[in-house]
Design a protein around this motif. Structure first.
Motif, PDB file in Angstrom:
ATOM      1  N   LEU A 110      -4.373  -8.502  -6.710  1.00 28.97           N
ATOM      2  CA  LEU A 110      -5.223  -9.618  -6.305  1.00 28.97           C
ATOM      3  C   LEU A 110      -5.086 -10.746  -7.327  1.00 28.97           C
ATOM      4  O   LEU A 110      -5.017 -10.479  -8.536  1.00 28.97           O
ATOM      5  N   PRO A 111      -5.024 -12.013  -6.890  1.00 28.40           N
ATOM      6  CA  PRO A 111      -4.974 -13.123  -7.851  1.00 28.40           C
ATOM      7  C   PRO A 111      -6.106 -13.029  -8.868  1.00 28.40           C
ATOM      8  O   PRO A 111      -7.232 -12.644  -8.530  1.00 28.40           O
ATOM      9  N   ALA A 112      -5.810 -13.400 -10.127  1.00 26.63           N
ATOM     10  CA  ALA A 112      -6.752 -13.177 -11.229  1.00 26.63           C
ATOM     11  C   ALA A 112      -8.097 -13.851 -10.980  1.00 26.63           C
ATOM     12  O   ALA A 112      -9.151 -13.255 -11.216  1.00 26.63           O
ATOM     13  N   GLY A 113      -8.079 -15.086 -10.501  1.00 29.07           N
ATOM     14  CA  GLY A 113      -9.336 -15.797 -10.263  1.00 29.07           C
ATOM     15  C   GLY A 113     -10.161 -15.164  -9.168  1.00 29.07           C
ATOM     16  O   GLY A 113     -11.398 -15.075  -9.275  1.00 29.07           O
ATOM     17  N   LEU A 114      -9.493 -14.732  -8.114  1.00 29.51           N
ATOM     18  CA  LEU A 114     -10.202 -14.083  -7.009  1.00 29.51           C
ATOM     19  C   LEU A 114     -10.765 -12.732  -7.446  1.00 29.51           C
ATOM     20  O   LEU A 114     -11.898 -12.377  -7.096  1.00 29.51           O
ATOM     21  N   LEU A 115      -9.993 -11.998  -8.222  1.00 29.04           N
ATOM     22  CA  LEU A 115     -10.471 -10.717  -8.731  1.00 29.04           C
ATOM     23  C   LEU A 115     -11.728 -10.903  -9.579  1.00 29.04           C
ATOM     24  O   LEU A 115     -12.688 -10.137  -9.461  1.00 29.04           O
ATOM     25  N   ALA A 116     -11.731 -11.936 -10.428  1.00 27.39           N
ATOM     26  CA  ALA A 116     -12.901 -12.189 -11.266  1.00 27.39           C
ATOM     27  C   ALA A 116     -14.128 -12.516 -10.428  1.00 27.39           C
ATOM     28  O   ALA A 116     -15.241 -12.079 -10.740  1.00 27.39           O
TER      29      ALA A 116
ATOM     30  N   LEU B  62      -5.881  -6.882   1.268  1.00 29.31           N
ATOM     31  CA  LEU B  62      -6.618  -7.002   0.012  1.00 29.31           C
ATOM     32  C   LEU B  62      -7.401  -8.313  -0.033  1.00 29.31           C
ATOM     33  O   LEU B  62      -8.557  -8.353  -0.478  1.00 29.31           O
ATOM     34  N   LYS B  63      -6.785  -9.392   0.430  1.00 25.76           N
ATOM     35  CA  LYS B  63      -7.456 -10.690   0.411  1.00 25.76           C
ATOM     36  C   LYS B  63      -8.612 -10.735   1.407  1.00 25.76           C
ATOM     37  O   LYS B  63      -9.640 -11.364   1.144  1.00 25.76           O
ATOM     38  N   VAL B  64      -8.434 -10.060   2.543  1.00 26.81           N
ATOM     39  CA  VAL B  64      -9.527 -10.004   3.518  1.00 26.81           C
ATOM     40  C   VAL B  64     -10.698  -9.214   2.943  1.00 26.81           C
ATOM     41  O   VAL B  64     -11.866  -9.599   3.098  1.00 26.81           O
TER      42      VAL B  64
ATOM     43  N   VAL C 118      -5.830 -20.014  -1.273  1.00 30.20           N
ATOM     44  CA  VAL C 118      -7.227 -20.031  -1.697  1.00 30.20           C
ATOM     45  C   VAL C 118      -8.028 -19.279  -0.647  1.00 30.20           C
ATOM     46  O   VAL C 118      -8.445 -19.830   0.357  1.00 30.20           O
ATOM     47  N   VAL C 119      -8.223 -17.981  -0.905  1.00 29.12           N
ATOM     48  CA  VAL C 119      -8.793 -17.105   0.114  1.00 29.12           C
ATOM     49  C   VAL C 119     -10.219 -17.506   0.467  1.00 29.12           C
ATOM     50  O   VAL C 119     -10.612 -17.514   1.627  1.00 29.12           O
TER      51      VAL C 119
END
Length: 359
Positions: A256-262, A202-204, A156-157
């Motif tokens: 990127l995880p779908a939720g984070l991308l959204a 990417l997450k950062v 959970v970034v």
């Protein structure tokens, strides 16, 4: 003017020697003179920063020297690249000497005394050399943290304190690069992309794009840590960089995880348009397999139906403006595809039905 240019050439030679074993012959007096020389050039930077003719002459000489240094070998470390670098030439010299094991004990101890004279010693500079070295240490720690944390998963970034810290450090560095380096933030980000573990970076980036000013953090603490109070400028640099790197944008939207991308594209309309374009393009590469009863790709690198659906579903669960944009795009694609209502004939019909938004 000519004498000043000669001083510049001589100090460039000192910088070059500071990385070699020749410093083993340096005594405390040599170290002291070298630092005094560096502080003098730092004074020149402050004094003539707004003097166009002198600054232009120094820039030409520095560029000429830099090209000569670049031709001397692939391992040659860059010295004074431009006029702006004169403002931190004492930092560059100090770091090179501190990292050079060939420097003798007496000279090394004198260097430490010069860099850290202790309390009660006046310093006429607006920013002390100790402050600059401390900030440089924070930057190197930031890159070290970015690299090491690439080997652990962050589920959970947005809530991960380490990634938030990395994001804050990244935004801070972007602001410093934008002000101090001619190459600008874009080239700096591209270097990080090439050197760091890409999935973690990417997450950062995502965390930085979602970062908001903290209302609970005291202003004194922000100033002490060097964290930008308004990260908007750094976020815009990140958005511009992503939009200018189509290959990286593809990886960003796919990995990127779908939720984070959204969450990210919901906060940045310019990214949402590109993301929707990529998703619809990926959808067009899928065809319906009658035997399997599902949408499949012709190539192994095609995005599977499940991942495509998950990304559209996450986008539809975002804020109303983004959800409406997604549904409008899907309905437009469905109409262009024949406006079928029967499943299996148009991927857009099936996506709308799966999302519970069929017409």
């Amino acid at each position: 003017m000519e004498r000043l240019l000669q001083h510049l050439e001589r100090f460039s030679e000192v910088l070059a020697v500071s990385r070699t074993t020749h410093v083993s012959t340096w005594d405390p007096a040599t170290v002291r003179r070298a630092l005094q020389w560096a502080r003098y050039l730092r004074h020149i930077h402050r004094r003539f920063g707004r003097h166009g003719r002198i600054r232009a002459a120094l820039e030409r000489r520095l560029h000429s020297q830099w090209r000569q240094e670049g031709r001397s070998g692939p391992d040659t470390a860059p010295g004074l690249r431009n006029f702006q670098s004169l403002g931190r030439c004492d930092i560059l010299l100090a770091v090179r000497l501190l990292e050079n094991r060939a420097l003798g004990d007496a000279a090394y101890h004198h260097l430490l005394q010069q860099l850290f004279p202790g309390p009660g010693v006046p310093d006429t500079d607006e920013e002390t050399l100790q402050d600059c070295l401390s900030r440089l240490a924070r930057r190197r720690s930031a890159v070290h943290m970015l690299h090491l944390s690439g080997y652990r998963e962050n589920p959970v970034v947005q809530e991960e304190s380490l990634v938030k810290t990395q994001a804050e450090l990244l935004l801070e560095r972007l602001q410093e690069v934008g002000k101090a380096e001619a190459e600008g933030p874009s080239k700096f980000l591209s270097r990080l992309w090439e050197r760091l573990p890409q999935n973690n970076f990417l997450k950062v980036i995502a965390a930085a794009l979602l970062l908001q000013p903290s209302p609970t953090r005291p202003q004194e603490e922000e100033l002490e840590l060097g964290v930008p109070q308004t990260p908007g400028e750094g976020r815009q640099e990140l958005v511009r960089w992503l939009l200018g790197k189509s290959d990286i944008m593809v990886v960003f939207c796919r990995n990127l995880p779908a939720g984070l991308l959204a969450s990210v594209v919901g906060s940045h309309p310019a990214l949402s348009r590109v993301c929707l374009g990529l998703l619809t393009d990926w959808g067009r590469h899928l065809h319906y397999d009658l035997q399997k009863g599902s949408w499949v790709g012709a190539e192994s690198q095609d995005l599977p139906w499940e991942e495509l659906y998950n990304r559209f579903q996450s986008l539809c669960q975002a804020s109303p403006p983004l959800k409406n944009e997604v549904l409008t795009t899907l309905k437009s694609c469905k109409a262009q595809d024949g406006d079928f209502e029967v499943p299996g004939l148009s991927i857009w019909t099936d996506l709308l039905l799966a999302l519970g938004s069929g017409t």
